[in-house]
Enzyme design. Structure first.
Site, mmCIF file in Angstrom:
data_model
loop_
_atom_site.group_PDB
_atom_site.id
_atom_site.type_symbol
_atom_site.label_atom_id
_atom_site.label_comp_id
_atom_site.label_asym_id
_atom_site.label_seq_id
_atom_site.Cartn_x
_atom_site.Cartn_y
_atom_site.Cartn_z
ATOM 1 N N LYS A 170 0.837 -1.203 0.000
ATOM 2 C CA LYS A 170 0.000 0.000 0.000
ATOM 3 C C LYS A 170 0.869 1.249 0.000
ATOM 4 C CE LYS A 170 -4.178 -1.461 2.436
ATOM 5 N NZ LYS A 170 -4.985 -1.199 3.643
ATOM 6 N N ARG A 186 -16.346 -1.971 14.249
ATOM 7 C CA ARG A 186 -17.360 -1.011 13.833
ATOM 8 C C ARG A 186 -18.670 -1.684 13.474
ATOM 9 N NH1 ARG A 186 -13.478 1.585 9.424
ATOM 10 N NH2 ARG A 186 -13.254 -0.642 9.177
#
Length: 188
Positions: free
Chosen positions: A69, A118
């Site tokens: 990344k 989450r």
């Protein structure tokens, strides 16, 4: 019957906690790690780190380096932002790490990973990671439900909204917003 003992903490060093009281003894510090890329750190990340810092003597924030990344901020910039954001806690250590999280834990004698969840979709992935980490090294993972205020929040979403000119001032600390705004300005 549960007995409680009162300890007066006189000094903390990185490896031991010295307690004094009617029964003086040395005990290992309770350590945990909060891992992530933190590109950039958000108020959601800070909520989990703050809550972990109340439960553990030392919370290591591991900025995991993912070679596949390309981050918006360098690892050193992320570390600096996290240190600034967590300075008030007093028991948070921040560093970068490349490799398996369980190796990070072994090298620092950290028995627990603290992760925020989450949504149910987070749980599916995180449960697999927790089981793998435990199988590899015996490190436990503790899941902390995210504050509903931040249940939608991710670094990727913050970067995307900010890149399109949206207001993310309530999602990151002010100095992170400043760094994010400046970085996105330079990218244009």
């Amino acid at each position: 019957m549960v007995r409680s003992r009162r300890f007066d903490v006189r000094r903390i060093d990185v490896s031991k906690r010295v307690m004094t009281g009617s029964e003086s003894e040395e005990t290992e510090l309770r350590r945990a790690v909060c891992p992530g890329s933190f590109d950039p750190i958000t108020n959601g990340h800070l909520d989990i780190i703050a809550r972990a810092s109340k439960l553990y003597d030392v919370v290591h924030v591991a900025v995991m380096i993912n070679q596949s990344k390309q981050g918006l901020f360098t690892v050193d910039e992320r570390i600096d932002l996290i240190r600034r954001a967590t300075a008030e806690y007093g028991n948070v250590e921040v560093e970068a790490f490349h490799g398996l999280l369980v190796d990070f834990c072994k090298q620092r004698d950290i028995p627990a990973i603290v992760k925020g969840l989450r949504a149910v979709s987070d749980f599916d992935y995180e449960l697999q990671m927790a089981q793998m980490n435990n199988g590899l090294s015996g490190v436990e993972t503790l899941f902390v439900p995210t504050n509903p205020t931040y249940s939608f929040l991710s670094s990727s979403l913050v970067k995307e909204v900010a890149a399109w000119g949206g207001d993310v001032s309530h999602l990151v600390p002010p100095f992170v917003l400043e760094a994010l705004t400046e970085r996105l300005r330079k990218k244009d």
